[in-house]
Design a protein around this motif. Structure first.
Motif, PDB file in Angstrom:
ATOM      1  N   SER A   1      -2.600   3.851  -3.474  1.00 23.12           N
ATOM      2  CA  SER A   1      -2.482   2.938  -4.618  1.00 23.12           C
ATOM      3  C   SER A   1      -1.943   1.620  -4.086  1.00 23.12           C
ATOM      4  O   SER A   1      -1.155   1.595  -3.136  1.00 23.12           O
ATOM      5  CB  SER A   1      -1.586   3.524  -5.700  1.00 23.12           C
ATOM      6  N   ILE A   2      -2.397   0.536  -4.675  1.00 17.22           N
ATOM      7  CA  ILE A   2      -2.054  -0.787  -4.158  1.00 17.22           C
ATOM      8  C   ILE A   2      -1.522  -1.651  -5.285  1.00 17.22           C
ATOM      9  O   ILE A   2      -2.149  -1.770  -6.336  1.00 17.22           O
ATOM     10  CB  ILE A   2      -3.291  -1.464  -3.539  1.00 17.22           C
TER      11      ILE A   2
ATOM     12  N   THR B   1      -9.567   0.376  -5.202  1.00 13.19           N
ATOM     13  CA  THR B   1      -8.430   0.785  -4.374  1.00 13.19           C
ATOM     14  C   THR B   1      -8.844   1.257  -2.986  1.00 13.19           C
ATOM     15  O   THR B   1      -8.268   0.839  -1.984  1.00 13.19           O
ATOM     16  CB  THR B   1      -7.616   1.888  -5.086  1.00 13.19           C
ATOM     17  N   ASN B   2      -9.850   2.116  -2.922  1.00 18.08           N
ATOM     18  CA  ASN B   2     -10.219   2.661  -1.613  1.00 18.08           C
ATOM     19  C   ASN B   2     -10.718   1.599  -0.647  1.00 18.08           C
ATOM     20  O   ASN B   2     -10.333   1.577   0.525  1.00 18.08           O
ATOM     21  CB  ASN B   2     -11.260   3.762  -1.763  1.00 18.08           C
TER      22      ASN B   2
ATOM     23  N   GLU C   1       0.660   5.568  -0.149  1.00 14.68           N
ATOM     24  CA  GLU C   1      -0.267   6.695  -0.109  1.00 14.68           C
ATOM     25  C   GLU C   1       0.511   7.958  -0.474  1.00 14.68           C
ATOM     26  O   GLU C   1       1.492   8.311   0.169  1.00 14.68           O
ATOM     27  CB  GLU C   1      -0.889   6.853   1.290  1.00 14.68           C
TER      28      GLU C   1
ATOM     29  N   ALA D   1      -1.588  -4.265 -10.378  1.00 13.90           N
ATOM     30  CA  ALA D   1      -2.125  -3.317  -9.396  1.00 13.90           C
ATOM     31  C   ALA D   1      -3.606  -3.608  -9.163  1.00 13.90           C
ATOM     32  O   ALA D   1      -4.290  -4.167 -10.019  1.00 13.90           O
ATOM     33  CB  ALA D   1      -1.953  -1.892  -9.895  1.00 13.90           C
ATOM     34  N   VAL D   2      -4.081  -3.236  -7.983  1.00 17.49           N
ATOM     35  CA  VAL D   2      -5.516  -3.293  -7.718  1.00 17.49           C
ATOM     36  C   VAL D   2      -6.160  -2.186  -8.549  1.00 17.49           C
ATOM     37  O   VAL D   2      -5.718  -1.038  -8.498  1.00 17.49           O
ATOM     38  CB  VAL D   2      -5.802  -3.081  -6.218  1.00 17.49           C
ATOM     39  N   SER D   3      -7.191  -2.522  -9.325  1.00 15.36           N
ATOM     40  CA  SER D   3      -7.754  -1.523 -10.235  1.00 15.36           C
ATOM     41  C   SER D   3      -8.418  -0.394  -9.436  1.00 15.36           C
ATOM     42  O   SER D   3      -8.878  -0.602  -8.316  1.00 15.36           O
ATOM     43  CB  SER D   3      -8.727  -2.158 -11.221  1.00 15.36           C
ATOM     44  N   SER D   4      -8.436   0.782 -10.028  1.00 11.58           N
ATOM     45  CA  SER D   4      -8.751   1.997  -9.270  1.00 11.58           C
ATOM     46  C   SER D   4     -10.118   1.960  -8.592  1.00 11.58           C
ATOM     47  O   SER D   4     -10.282   2.477  -7.497  1.00 11.58           O
ATOM     48  CB  SER D   4      -8.639   3.226 -10.182  1.00 11.58           C
TER      49      SER D   4
ATOM     50  N   LEU E   1       0.841  -1.192   0.000  1.00 11.84           N
ATOM     51  CA  LEU E   1       0.000   0.000   0.000  1.00 11.84           C
ATOM     52  C   LEU E   1       0.876   1.242   0.000  1.00 11.84           C
ATOM     53  O   LEU E   1       1.757   1.386   0.839  1.00 11.84           O
ATOM     54  CB  LEU E   1      -0.891  -0.024   1.252  1.00 11.84           C
TER      55      LEU E   1
ATOM     56  N   ALA F   1      -7.785  -0.584   0.392  1.00 11.22           N
ATOM     57  CA  ALA F   1      -6.841   0.178   1.222  1.00 11.22           C
ATOM     58  C   ALA F   1      -7.326   0.262   2.670  1.00 11.22           C
ATOM     59  O   ALA F   1      -6.546   0.134   3.620  1.00 11.22           O
ATOM     60  CB  ALA F   1      -6.645   1.576   0.646  1.00 11.22           C
TER      61      ALA F   1
END
Lengths: 313, 313
Positions: free
Chosen positions: A117-118, B125-126, A111, B119-122, A109, B129
């Motif tokens: 973004s992950i 993400t939240n 920030e 990557a985790v798609s946008s 993770l 996270a």
């Protein structure tokens, strides 16, 4: 006690999502018939037998779903369209390589200005990418349909519907019945409505499940290539029991395995012969999988089966 | 038939990894005693009762592990150190928000010059996270220890060891026994060695599991705050049965719930009173969880419990 399949379907209610699944199955079969693809139905995982209507307790068959989920991947790699009919929460193709916990551990993770973004951390990127590529390809090609069940009764209803959907594919279809299906059940009308009281130890009377291979081979999907599995813990029973099944149900193949070494060795048993497929310890250590050998052997047999049927026309 | 706990431990073998787990438990308890942290043992998920030694079939109790895994997260948020003792493959804190399949669907694969990055798609993400932050914090603070079991017998061995490890924390420890434990079992010496033959329907005779709350409260960990759970499907039995248990075992609290609405409503039952905690449909729709209320209520009770014990010295 009933061992009659017709009576079973009269007395046990269909799962609530059966119509929806039949719709998916019919569309999938029609699409791949048009595309001239071979199709395999892989059943996978164990079944449950509820002891009460408000199910708190049930009898379960041990099966993580390894055989089925791994085989499904190899069938896809070999161009087959796959219906993966699996027990809820058993292993699924591709995702079987990871647990949800493992995924959390693989993620980094970051920030920046409060915006997260992950990413999959670099040490895992290659191994995840390898699986992800195959998974996305299977989905993009419409080659994978997953449908699920939990109870023995759900399984038997869904299996019949899947066979009925696949009949249009004739010899192009394989039934690969790897699910660990209970031999016993408690009929709906003998189940307790509430949680069995724990004041005294109960005695549970189980009924025999009808031998479903019989109507499956003779009535539901007589032209397909049908493979059943036999799991034993007593080695000397394996081949005799497999031969009995082949004589009785007249299907194409039994894949026999011992609980103790089922990831390293299987016995392929047909009316003509029987032989062993096995991985060396070295192959196992390198991550090779016995299902690669099983599927490869089976595809060869299926090819011959289709050719033979064509020569008879 | 035996209902004697001492006999149970004499006749049922301990799990093979018990010593290893005892080592982890003792270290965790000693560390948090030193840090003056409150510690909760959360048990979670169902237990299995094998029907055969080479286990193919077993009786299982229904439990996804929701109550335990969700509660563990709320205890961590409130500063508690958590021992999460869970059934293999039941839900775990944090990772419970996702399945492995779901994870694959959330990942985007990019390849630049043949070098993959994932990557985790946008859009996800939240939400990922939010969970990932809490998970990494719990691990970084050494606040979470996970140990697992499968069978009823494993569970009872591990529970006793966990209690013995936690005694040094005295009133600072909560036992939150949310696992769905079988009331019945088949003693090791009555189990079939091989897979039960399917030629005839067997009758399975189950024995009562000893009531383990008795030695737990009286002998193993008499100073801790002990919470048991009662799941019923018949509403009128809930409070009377909970009161019976409190009288018999003299522990601190029973959390009662009905199978039908257990995610929306629970009844908190102590020697003094009983009351309901519930979420409105609106709260449920917003993703609120009844375990937030349970844990919050419990933490208040635990505070009073500690203060009362201190006032008696």
């Amino acid at each position: 006690m009933t061992s009659n399949w017709e009576e079973f379907y009269t007395k046990q209610k269909p799962p609530s999502d059966l119509l929806e699944n039949e719709h998916l199955l019919n569309n999938f079969a029609a699409h791949h018939l048009k595309e001239n693809n071979k199709v395999v139905l892989v059943t996978s995982g164990g079944t449950t037998v509820p002891l009460e209507h408000n199910t708190v307790r049930f009898v379960d068959n041990f099966s993580a779903g390894t055989r089925g989920s791994v085989s499904a991947e190899y069938f896809l790699e070999n161009g087959y369209a796959v219906i993966f009919m699996y027990r809820v929460k058993s292993l699924e193709p591709f995702s079987r390589h990871f647990t949800a916990q493992k995924f959390l551990d693989m993620l980094d993770l970051k920030e920046v200005d409060g915006k997260p973004s992950i990413a999959v951390s670099s040490e895992y990127t290659n191994s995840v990418a390898k699986v992800l590529r195959k998974y996305k390809a299977a989905l993009a090609n419409g080659k994978l349909l997953q449908i699920s069940f939990t109870t023995l009764s759900d399984y038997l209803w869904l299996l019949r519907s899947a066979c009925q959907a696949l009949t249009i594919l004739k010899q192009q279809a394989i039934l690969y019945l790897a699910a660990a299906v209970s031999d016993f059940y408690i009929p709906s009308n003998e189940m307790s409505v509430h949680k069995i009281s724990s004041t005294g130890p109960p005695t549970i009377s189980l009924h025999l499940v009808p031998k479903i291979l019989e109507p499956l081979v003779n009535l539901w999907i007589p032209e397909a290539f049908v493979v059943s599995f036999k799991l034993e813990t007593d080695e000397k029973l394996l081949i005799p029991k497999a031969r009995d099944a082949l004589k009785k149900y007249k299907h194409n193949l039994v894949i026999g395995n011992m609980l103790q070494n089922r990831k390293q060795e299987v016995t392929i048993i047909s009316a003509e012969n029987n032989y062993v497929l096995l991985l060396t310890n070295e192959q196992i250590a390198k991550g090779d999988e016995i299902e690669r050998l099983i599927v490869s052997d089976l595809i060869e047999k299926h090819k011959n089966f289709i050719a033979l049927a064509a020569s008879r026309i």
